[in-house]
Every structure is written in structure tokens, then in C-alpha cells.
Design a protein around this motif. Structure first.
Motif, mmCIF file in Angstrom:
data_model
loop_
_atom_site.group_PDB
_atom_site.id
_atom_site.type_symbol
_atom_site.label_atom_id
_atom_site.label_comp_id
_atom_site.label_asym_id
_atom_site.label_seq_id
_atom_site.Cartn_x
_atom_site.Cartn_y
_atom_site.Cartn_z
ATOM 1 N N SER A 292 0.829 -1.206 0.000
ATOM 2 C CA SER A 292 0.000 0.000 0.000
ATOM 3 C C SER A 292 0.862 1.254 0.000
ATOM 4 O O SER A 292 0.601 2.210 -0.735
ATOM 5 C CB SER A 292 -0.936 -0.003 1.211
ATOM 6 O OG SER A 292 -1.854 -1.069 1.144
ATOM 7 N N VAL B 128 -3.986 4.041 -11.872
ATOM 8 C CA VAL B 128 -5.047 4.578 -12.722
ATOM 9 C C VAL B 128 -4.430 5.631 -13.630
ATOM 10 O O VAL B 128 -3.792 6.575 -13.160
ATOM 11 C CB VAL B 128 -6.177 5.199 -11.882
ATOM 12 C CG1 VAL B 128 -7.265 5.760 -12.794
ATOM 13 C CG2 VAL B 128 -6.770 4.170 -10.931
ATOM 14 N N VAL C 58 -5.512 2.102 -6.977
ATOM 15 C CA VAL C 58 -6.677 1.423 -6.420
ATOM 16 C C VAL C 58 -6.311 -0.033 -6.136
ATOM 17 O O VAL C 58 -5.325 -0.559 -6.670
ATOM 18 C CB VAL C 58 -7.883 1.464 -7.390
ATOM 19 C CG1 VAL C 58 -8.336 2.880 -7.634
ATOM 20 C CG2 VAL C 58 -7.539 0.773 -8.705
ATOM 21 N N TRP C 59 -7.118 -0.653 -5.264
ATOM 22 C CA TRP C 59 -6.930 -2.071 -4.952
ATOM 23 C C TRP C 59 -8.111 -2.843 -5.504
ATOM 24 O O TRP C 59 -9.264 -2.448 -5.354
ATOM 25 C CB TRP C 59 -6.836 -2.277 -3.438
ATOM 26 C CG TRP C 59 -5.494 -1.879 -2.892
ATOM 27 C CD1 TRP C 59 -5.063 -0.614 -2.609
ATOM 28 C CD2 TRP C 59 -4.410 -2.744 -2.584
ATOM 29 N NE1 TRP C 59 -3.783 -0.643 -2.145
ATOM 30 C CE2 TRP C 59 -3.344 -1.929 -2.102
ATOM 31 C CE3 TRP C 59 -4.226 -4.118 -2.639
ATOM 32 C CZ2 TRP C 59 -2.124 -2.450 -1.701
ATOM 33 C CZ3 TRP C 59 -3.016 -4.649 -2.239
ATOM 34 C CH2 TRP C 59 -1.979 -3.816 -1.780
ATOM 35 N N ASP C 60 -7.805 -3.955 -6.153
ATOM 36 C CA ASP C 60 -8.857 -4.802 -6.701
ATOM 37 C C ASP C 60 -8.485 -6.257 -6.431
ATOM 38 O O ASP C 60 -7.451 -6.734 -6.898
ATOM 39 C CB ASP C 60 -8.991 -4.563 -8.206
ATOM 40 C CG ASP C 60 -10.194 -5.286 -8.806
ATOM 41 O OD1 ASP C 60 -10.977 -5.879 -8.036
ATOM 42 O OD2 ASP C 60 -10.346 -5.272 -10.039
ATOM 43 N N ARG D 22 -6.745 0.892 -15.908
ATOM 44 C CA ARG D 22 -6.092 0.317 -14.737
ATOM 45 C C ARG D 22 -4.986 -0.632 -15.183
ATOM 46 O O ARG D 22 -5.191 -1.437 -16.095
ATOM 47 C CB ARG D 22 -7.090 -0.450 -13.862
ATOM 48 C CG ARG D 22 -8.105 0.428 -13.159
ATOM 49 C CD ARG D 22 -8.963 -0.422 -12.228
ATOM 50 N NE ARG D 22 -9.951 0.372 -11.508
ATOM 51 C CZ ARG D 22 -10.749 -0.111 -10.575
ATOM 52 N NH1 ARG D 22 -10.689 -1.415 -10.269
ATOM 53 N NH2 ARG D 22 -11.617 0.655 -9.953
#
Length: 230
Positions: free
Chosen positions: A91, A214, A205-207, A220
Motif C-alpha cells: 500500500s 489509474v 486502487v486495490w482490486d 487500470r
């Protein structure tokens, strides 16, 4: 005289929930299983036939099995702790990319008014000639330029933002194609070339547990697919 009949079941204690020492321990956890095992073992020892006691190797085998269960749960907790720590590190690293430029798979060039646009290419082998063709949104060729004696691997280039007549091109998004070749004894051979796009990192972003950058166009890209950051 009143006689109360009881059933002498030495394992009754395993089916009761009156043990205050383990009331807060999950029955399915390693600690809960260990507590039940020790209770069972103690009950077995108390209730065994003095003339036919349990063998030492039997007791040792049971103790080894419960130790394995405890060890596996502790290992699982350690791995989960390491994963959480890794997620935290990812992160922080991902957040540090915001505002930077990332070289990713693609063939677009983003041109600012009066500026230049950077792109890249990965070659499977060295190339004597590398031709780069820039097109507008309508597919029309805007400019073509070449690079000579390019080594294998990653190479970046800058388009000066002018068309083939030397006039400044309008700001916007363009596409490009690359052709890498070598010439020997009158023969021309091609070198595999993979185009790369230099994109500004607008956000992260986290997926599904993985970080993605982005781009300005809203695309993405997995951080693992970034070739270069600048």
C-alpha cells in the motif's frame, strides 16, 4: 434410605460446557482441541486398568499428534501476519507512485500543448534501425522518425510534438507503431518489438487484493506490469 444411581462415564466431562478455563476458547481452535485432548488423556489415565496401563509409546504418539495441530495453527497465524504486513508495505509503495510517470504496455503518446511526448519499446535483440510512426486519432500518419543501432531490451524515445512538415501538432493522445530491422548481405530481417506507453499515475486502487495504477484515460494497470517509473 435413598439410593441415587449414576453412570460411571469417565468421558462425561468432555461433553459438558462447565469448564471455566476453556469457556472463552473456540472448540475448533488448536488451543480448544489441545484442552479437550489433555482432558481426555487425563481421564483415560485416571480410569485405566492398573493391571493393563497405557503404553508409553501410545501416550507419546497422542502427544505428538496434538503438538502437530498446535504447530500448524501457529504457522497459519504467522503466515497471515506476514501477509498483512506485506499488504501494508504494498500500500505504501503503491501510494508513492501517484504523480509519477509509469512505462506500461501500450502504444499511446500523450502530447501537451507545446511539449514533447515520451514512449518506449522493448526489443528482443539489437536493431540497426528502429522506425517509429506517429498517427492521430483518425489513423493518419503525423510523423515518422528513426533511431539507429538500438540495443536489446528497454529503449525510450521522445517525440518532439511536430508533424512531418515541422509544424507543432495539437495537444492530445496519439498512437505509434515501431518497426525494428537489421540488414546483412542485402537481406532485411525483423526484430520483435513491444511498444510501451508512458502514462501519468493519477491514482492507485486495490482490486481483489492487488494494487493497480489509474491512468489519465481511466485505465487500470497492475503494478506488477509496470516496466519503468520516472
Amino acid at each position: 434410605m435413598t439410593v441415587t444411581s449414576t453412570t460411571n462415564n469417565p468421558y462425561t466431562v468432555l461433553n459438558t460446557g462447565n469448564s471455566t478455563s476453556s469457556s472463552s476458547v473456540s472448540a475448533s481452535s488448536a488451543e480448544g482441541i489441545q484442552n479437550r485432548f489433555l482432558t481426555l488423556l487425563t481421564t483415560q489415565l485416571k480410569s485405566q486398568d492398573p493391571l493393563n496401563p497405557m503404553e508409553n509409546n501410545e501416550i507419546t504418539s497422542q502427544m505428538a499428534q496434538i503438538s502437530q495441530v498446535t504447530g500448524l495453527e501457529n504457522l497459519s497465524k504467522s503466515i497471515n501476519s506476514l501477509l498483512q504486513s506485506q499488504y501494508g508495505t504494498q500500500s505504501l509503495l503503491a501510494a508513492s507512485l501517484v504523480g509519477k510517470s509509469a512505462m506500461i504496455d501500450g502504444n499511446t503518446l500523450t502530447l501537451a500543448q507545446g511539449g514533447t511526448a515520451q514512449g518506449g519499446v522493448i526489443l528482443d535483440g539489437s536493431a540497426q534501425n528502429l522506425a517509429i510512426t506517429v498517427k492521430n486519432a483518425n489513423g493518419e500518419v503525423i510523423d515518422t522518425f528513426t533511431m539507429n543501432n538500438v540495443d536489446s531490451g528497454l529503449t525510450t524515445f521522445n517525440w518532439d510534438g511536430t508533424d512531418k512538415d515541422g509544424n507543432a501538432a495539437a495537444a492530445g493522445v496519439y498512437t505509434f507503431s515501431v518497426a525494428a530491422t537489421n540488414e546483412s548481405n542485402g537481406k532485411t530481417t525483423s526484430v520483435t518489438a513491444e511498444p510501451l506507453s508512458n502514462q501519468h499515475v493519477d491514482a492507485v486502487v486495490w482490486d481483489k487484493g492487488s494494487p493497480y495504477i489509474v491512468t489519465p484515460q481511466g485505465g487500470r494497470v497492475a503494478i506488477a506490469n509496470i516496466v519503468q517509473v520516472s
